[in-house]
Each structure stands twice: as C-alpha cells, then as structure tokens.
Design a protein around this motif. Structure first.
Motif, PDB file in Angstrom:
ATOM      1  N   UNK A 171       0.844  -1.240  -0.008  1.00 27.31           N
ATOM      2  CA  UNK A 171      -0.033  -0.118  -0.105  1.00 27.31           C
ATOM      3  C   UNK A 171       0.898   1.315   0.242  1.00 27.31           C
ATOM      4  N   UNK A 172       0.303   2.528  -0.219  1.00 26.72           N
ATOM      5  CA  UNK A 172       1.106   3.828  -0.260  1.00 26.72           C
ATOM      6  C   UNK A 172       1.534   3.920   1.084  1.00 26.72           C
ATOM      7  N   UNK A 173       0.913   3.439   2.225  1.00 28.55           N
ATOM      8  CA  UNK A 173       1.277   3.664   3.425  1.00 28.55           C
ATOM      9  C   UNK A 173       2.306   2.708   3.973  1.00 28.55           C
ATOM     10  N   UNK A 174       2.914   1.755   3.069  1.00 30.46           N
ATOM     11  CA  UNK A 174       3.908   1.002   3.450  1.00 30.46           C
ATOM     12  C   UNK A 174       5.142   2.003   3.696  1.00 30.46           C
ATOM     13  N   UNK A 175       5.580   2.753   3.009  1.00 32.26           N
ATOM     14  CA  UNK A 175       6.452   3.618   2.878  1.00 32.26           C
ATOM     15  C   UNK A 175       6.554   5.139   2.889  1.00 32.26           C
ATOM     16  N   UNK A 176       5.349   5.385   3.052  1.00 33.04           N
ATOM     17  CA  UNK A 176       4.785   6.912   2.808  1.00 33.04           C
ATOM     18  C   UNK A 176       3.389   7.214   3.261  1.00 33.04           C
ATOM     19  N   UNK A 177       3.154   8.342   3.310  1.00 35.60           N
ATOM     20  CA  UNK A 177       1.881   8.734   3.750  1.00 35.60           C
ATOM     21  C   UNK A 177       1.613  10.123   3.063  1.00 35.60           C
ATOM     22  N   UNK A 178       0.182  10.334   2.885  1.00 34.72           N
ATOM     23  CA  UNK A 178      -0.186  11.575   2.529  1.00 34.72           C
ATOM     24  C   UNK A 178       0.607  12.920   3.266  1.00 34.72           C
ATOM     25  N   UNK A 179       0.831  13.703   2.456  1.00 33.39           N
ATOM     26  CA  UNK A 179       1.429  15.146   3.133  1.00 33.39           C
ATOM     27  C   UNK A 179       0.486  15.945   4.313  1.00 33.39           C
ATOM     28  N   UNK A 180      -0.775  15.700   3.672  1.00 33.37           N
ATOM     29  CA  UNK A 180      -1.845  16.380   4.219  1.00 33.37           C
ATOM     30  C   UNK A 180      -2.130  15.624   5.718  1.00 33.37           C
ATOM     31  N   UNK A 181      -2.040  14.325   5.652  1.00 35.67           N
ATOM     32  CA  UNK A 181      -2.075  13.409   7.036  1.00 35.67           C
ATOM     33  C   UNK A 181      -0.927  14.001   7.975  1.00 35.67           C
ATOM     34  N   UNK A 182       0.127  14.103   7.639  1.00 34.89           N
ATOM     35  CA  UNK A 182       1.261  14.548   8.407  1.00 34.89           C
ATOM     36  C   UNK A 182       1.306  15.847   8.966  1.00 34.89           C
ATOM     37  N   UNK A 183       0.729  16.675   7.802  1.00 33.57           N
ATOM     38  CA  UNK A 183       0.346  18.171   8.484  1.00 33.57           C
ATOM     39  C   UNK A 183      -0.857  18.348   9.627  1.00 33.57           C
ATOM     40  N   UNK A 184      -1.824  17.461   9.323  1.00 41.19           N
ATOM     41  CA  UNK A 184      -2.964  17.163  10.256  1.00 41.19           C
ATOM     42  C   UNK A 184      -2.475  16.795  11.602  1.00 41.19           C
TER      43      UNK A 184
END
Length: 722
Positions: free
Chosen positions: A491-504
């Motif tokens: 999944x995309x969350x295996x190595x990274x996450x959305x920048x919007x989630x991190x900013x949240x």
C-alpha cells in the motif's frame, strides 16, 4: 595583507554597468601565466593604484575590529541561498517537500537553503507549473523577437546565455534560427560541474520580457531534479514526490533493533459487509435487479451464516498462517458471445501449496462471437471437443468451496460473475495491493507480479493469451507475501503517507492541539485522487479558476462554506495551460474533464496498441521523431499569461507565507517517444523476426533514451517568503 576567499555572493556581484563580474579562478591563473589580464581587471587594478599614497607603492589600510557589532534584526522569516552553502548534489523535489514540513510540521532543517525564523511562517503555497524550463530564462528557448545589438553593428545576432554562462556573466552568440535553438537545447552535457548544483540569481534586465516579473518575486532560480531511475530510464511522478511524505518513526520504534512485527492498518477491521437487516435487504434488492438468483442460473455456496467460517481454536495448528482455513486461488478466462456479454471458457483452481485443484475448459451456452485469443489463449479448436457446461462447473465448485474455504483471485468480481456464483469469504489482490492513485483504479496482476514477485507473467498478452493457472499462482504468492510482510505491505502507507495527514498531526501553536489543514486546487476532480486526504479540494477547468481557487483556499470563505475562515495552512496547486500548449500533456483524451491524476507521469497512447498482430498500428510519434514546438509568439504569450497567474497569486498571499514554484520535470516528449518505440519493438519482436519489425531497438536508441530521460529530469524551482 592577502585577500580572503570569495563567496558566491561576491562571485555574482553586479557591476556598475549591470554586468556580472566574470573574473574567476581560471582567468586568474591565465593572467598569472601570460601576465595578461582582461580589460575589466586592468581597470580594477588602476582604480586600486589610485588609492595608494605617493610613488613608493605604500597603501593605506583601514583595519576593522575583529569583533563586529551585530545588526539588530527582527524575527520576520526568510528563505534564501546561503553564500557559505556547499551543495554536493542537485536539489530534489523531496527537498522542497521537506522544506514545507520543516516550516509547518516536524521536518528536519534543510541543508541546501538558509531558513530564518521558520516558526514565524504561517502558511505555505506550492505551485506546480509543468512546461516551465530553465532554457526560457537563459535564452535557449526564444520567447521574443531577436534583438539587434548596437555593439555588433546590427548583424541580426542575439546574445543568449546558458545556466553556467549566467553565473559567469558570459554571453554566447548564436543566430536567430530555430535550428540553432533546437541544437542547443538538445545538446547533452558530458560533464556536470559542482556549479550546476547552485542557483542562479535572477536579474530583471537579463530576463525575457514575459519572465521579468520572476525577478520581482524570487531572488534565484534553482535547478531541481525530478524523481526517476537512470538505470532503467524512467521518470517518476513529480506530483507524488511532493504530496507523499516518508513515514515518521516514534522514539520507541527508533530504539528497537532487529526485525519488527508487521504494523496494523489504522482503519483495518475484519467484519462482514452486511451487518444490519436493512443492509441485507438492500443487497437482495440489488441482486434481484441484476438477475442474480437461482432462476437466472446463479448459485450460492453453502454458507448459512458468517460464523460458519470460524474454526475452533482446538483445530488450528500452532503457527498456522491459514488458521485452519482452506485456501484456493482461482482465475478464469472468458470469451464474447455478444456485444456486451462475456461467458466462461476456462476455470483454474490452485491450492495453498501451488498444486492444481481444478483446470477445465467450459463450453459457453451461447454462440461465440469472439474467442479473445490474444488475451484468453482460447481458440476454436480447443473448445470444439469440450462438453463441460457452466452448470457442471458450478456443481464441482459447490463441493470444493465450503464455509471454511477462502477464495483468492484478482478482480474476483469478474470471475464470480462469469461463474454466476457467490461466496462470502474472498481475498482480492486488487484490494490487497491498491492502486497508488486510489479507487476506482486497479493495478494489473502483471504489474503487481513484476513489482513484488519479480516475476514475468502474461508474456503472451496481446498475442498468445494468458495462462489462468499461472495467474492463479501469482495471486496466491501475492497473498503469501502480504501475510509475511504485514497488512501495510503493498500500500502507499507502507513507505509513505499523504503530506496532508502528516500536516494534520502537526499543531499550529505549541499551546494548541488543532492540526494544520491543507487544500488541493487542480484541473479535473482532485478530491477523487491526490486530494482525497486534503481538507479542501477545488476542481477547475482552466488556469484562471486555479488562481481563483488558490486565493480562496488561502483567504477562506466568509461564511466558511467550503474553506474555513482564515484559509488553510498548506495549498498545493497546478497550472497546466503552458504544459498543454507545449504538448507535454500527453493524455489528450483525458483533458480536463477527468481526474487530475490522468497526466501525472509522461506517457503515450502507444501503450494501447492494436490487438491485430498481422498489421500492428505504429504510433505517429514513433514514425515522426521531430517534436513540434509552438511558435515563439504563441509560446511567449502563454509564458506571459502563466507568469501573470503566478504573480497574481504572489500578490494575494498574506505576509509570512512561504511560496514555492516548481516545474516538476523537464521536457518529457522525446523520452515518451522513445519509450513508445521500445514498447512497440518489444511487442513485435515476440512474434516476428528482426527484419519484419516495423521499428527497431538498438544500443543507439537505448543511449538516446538515457539522455532524453536525463533531460526530462531537469526541472526548475523558486522559493521565497512574502
């Protein structure tokens, strides 16, 4: 007293006549060797001699205090190139993303740029402008009519400069013909010097008229390298390089050593799809309308209730991955019996150990109109002696699929529809390994096998067809790998996450727990793809709407209808009219009414080649290698409009707002053309001899593709705090 080492600011320092001082190390050594100096150096020496007292050569030196007084400075934030910076590589799009995270969240301090008072930055706006190139700023791409110079006697020549010459203040004389510009822009750099890593100061008098406003907004133009793979000549998405951030680790995770247990998904729950009576009734109504009952030829496996699939703990072997369940992987092949009807022609089942459980051909009920041999591998001769019907296969499957059986496959909805069967316990690899751009898109089984299993399947796609047993085993191995690696694997969350989630997760202030919000403003429907995790997603149909959307996202709606009052903290937007005019937007049939993800990476329509093997369609881009460029007048007008849009956004930004503009890539058209040629050759060479192929692929084309990919990765960027 010996002078100190010059900084890059001294190197770029402007003279009184508006030119850059070109007196560099190489010219200094040349002057020492032949005792001859350039005219400007001699003038400087004469001016220095004027300050000497008398004829004896004595010079008055004003000694400065070693401890200089520090000037009082406020706490207004700034982002600037440091004269003491020592860059060892190109700035990447990931570095721009890290700068945003450093300003607004928990990112680390950047080493390539000097940031002062980063805590005072209130907002960040990132603008992607494909089609913008460094060659426009140094004159290789003409944006205005050739200017005759007074110094050359009006011979019709134009002084153009490349990026290195702008740093050294040296002009290159070329004629005004288009051939000269094409040859210069296609010239491949053999040696990359450390100076290529550094930014170039923007000087308004030296810029073409359409780009002069850039000097009013930004101090430097930065060379920014797009993500890609030089070994395989591939260009990765500059969009996701900015909007997908690496996963952060907690302090406890950093302290741990050795292998770690698989991570649990944040929103993952194992529960039945239909829980309430209303949900069950709605599903029954859907099946009734779709004619999916027994009177329509459909069958249901013998599972009365969901709990029938549970296995008692006493029957589960210790350490068993399957937890007492029977695992069967399935794949089916179909043919066409009418314009929109597909019927089963082959079904293959494979057990957990990889052995074949069932592999049979099926005679369709209706006359076949298309065997789909290039994809199914089924021919008329294969089905002539077959007497097995769909009802016979259904009877066999009802004995194999028990309440404790889990069915595995890829896009199982299509296979179960062809079988006219339902089973409640299924695992679909199309959902286990979701598409990077999210639903409704799905990754192909062939691509998943290449990426995660390093296995080539469906080699006969488009010619000899698929092997359903091979596909079923690939699905089985993908599920096994998922069990081994954990639920986040693939999944995309295996190595990274959305920048919007991190900013949240980042607080606006230390005494506040409120997270930061973000917005996406793009052509199409960004909420369906890249903006799915953003608080605000604004879809547009032209660049004017993008500009209005950015202003709206930054300022906010008065009534808070879509954008909360005061606006969001982070805005990502994209201007595409320049990209469209220059032909970089290759998916012409997906403009702009579809999702904004349609043109994330350069591609070509040649990937959808004709299924006819005898007369394959050769894309016109392969036969005609010349890349058309709009006229200088049209290009200059488009660049002027894009520059005006950028300047309009800049003027509307509130104080203490970081503004980042990046092109994403360089010119990808030649790379896309060569990639299409390579794919066309690979398809033809599977079934033809070398001399019979319409296109060929040799080391010459491979080296040209490598150079084109390197050029496509050369982007530009601009950074400033208003």
């Amino acid at each position: 007293m010996a002078p100190g080492k010059r900084t890059r600011d001294d190197f770029e320092e402007e003279g009184e006549d508006g030119t850059t001082n070109p007196f560099g190390v190489g010219q200094t050594l040349a002057g020492l060797n032949d005792r001859s100096m350039p005219a400007h150096a001699q003038e400087k020496e004469e001016s220095d001699n004027d300050g000497r007292n008398g004829e004896s050569g004595w010079q008055t030196v004003n000694r400065k205090s070693k401890k200089q007084k520090k000037e009082k400075a406020g706490n207004y934030p700034s982002i600037a190139h440091s004269a003491q910076a020592r860059l060892q590589s190109f700035v990447k799009i990931g570095d721009l993303q890290n700068l945003v995270l450093y300003l607004l969240a928990d990112g680390t301090a950047p080493q390539w740029v000097s940031v002062r008072h980063h805590a005072e930055v209130r907002k960040a706006v990132v603008l992607m402008v494909p089609g913008l190139e460094a060659d426009m700023f140094d004159g290789k791409i003409t944006l205005e009519e050739a200017r005759k110079l007074d110094s050359d006697g009006g011979n019709g020549t134009t002084v153009l400069s490349n990026s290195a010459d702008v740093q050294n203040g040296v002009g290159v004389q070329t004629n005004g013909s288009s051939e000269a510009h094409v040859s210069q822009s296609n010239k491949q750099r053999i040696h990359i010097s450390p100076d290529d890593y550094y930014p170039v100061r923007l000087v308004a008098p030296k810029l073409p008229d359409p780009l002069k406003p850039f000097a009013d907004m930004f101090p430097h133009i930065w060379p920014v390298k797009a993500p890609g793979d030089d070994k395989f000549s591939r260009l990765h998405s500059p969009l996701y390089a900015m909007l997908t951030s690496p996963l952060t680790k907690s302090k406890e995770e950093k302290k741990r050593k050795g292998p770690q247990p698989p991570l649990e998904g944040r929103d993952w729950q194992n529960k039945p799809v239909f829980e309430t009576d209303a949900e069950k009734e709605n599903e029954m109504e859907r099946r009734r309308k779709a004619h999916q009952f027994s009177q329509d030829g459909w069958v249901d496996t013998k599972v009365d209730k969901f709990e029938d699939g549970e296995t008692p703990a006493s029957e589960i072997q210790q350490g068993s991955i399957t937890a007492g369940r029977d695992i069967i992987a399935m794949d089916c092949e179909m043919c066409k019996t009418s314009a929109d009807l597909f019927e089963l022609t082959r079904v293959s089942l494979v057990g957990w150990d990889g052995d074949i459980v069932l592999d049979k051909l099926v005679k369709p009920e209706n006359p076949i109109t298309d065997y789909l041999t290039p994809y199914s591998g089924i021919t008329k001769a294969m089905l002539e002696p077959v007497t097995t019907t769909l009802a016979d296969i259904q009877a066999q499957l009802l004995t194999l699929l028990t309440p404790k059986t889990i069915l595995i496959g890829h896009s199982l909805n299509a296979d179960l529809t062809a079988l006219k069967m339902t089973h409640p316990f299924v695992i679909d690899t199309a959902f286990l390994y979701p598409h990077p751009r999210g639903p409704p898109l799905k990754s192909s089984l062939k691509w998943l096998s290449q990426k995660y299993l390093t296995r080539e399947i469906q080699k006969g796609h488009g010619s000899q067809g698929h092997d359903s047993v091979e596909d079923a085993r690939a699905c089985l191995d993908l599920v096994k790998q998922k069990c081994e690696k954990g639920k986040l694997w693939g999944t995309s969350e295996a190595s990274g996450e959305s920048i919007f989630r991190r900013l949240g997760r980042a607080s606006k202030r230390r005494d506040h727990d409120e997270g930061r919000t973000g917005a996406v403003v793009d052509w199409g429907e960004p909420k369906r793809g890249i903006g799915s995790n953003a608080a605000v997603a604004i879809g547009c149909t032209n660049d004017e709407e993008v500009v209005a959307g950015v202003k709206r996202a930054v300022v906010g709606d008065p009534d808070g209808a879509l954008v909360p009052g005061g606006g969001v903290d982070f805005v990502w937007a994209r201007l595409r009219e320049l990209e469209d005019l220059r032909g970089w937007w290759t998916h012409a049939h997906n403009k702009p009414s579809t999702s904004s993800d349609s043109a994330v990476t350069p591609a070509t329509s040649a990937t959808a080649a004709s299924t006819s093997i005898s007369t394959p369609a050769v894309p016109s881009t392969i036969l005609n290698p010349l890349v058309s460029e709009p006229s200088p007048t049209a290009l200059a007008a488009a660049v002027a409009r894009t520059t005006a849009h950028i300047h309009s956004i800049f003027q509307a930004l509130p104080p203490c707002t970081a503004f980042i503009v990046y092109s994403g890539t360089g010119d990808p058209r030649e790379m896309a053309r060569l990639q299409a040629q390579q794919q066309q050759f690979q398809r033809e060479y599977r079934t033809r001899k070398w001399d019979d192929c319409t296109v060929h692929w040799t080391d010459t084309e491979a080296q040209a593709l490598r150079r084109a990919c390197a050029r496509a990765r050369e982007g530009v960027g601009f950074v400033v705090v208003k």
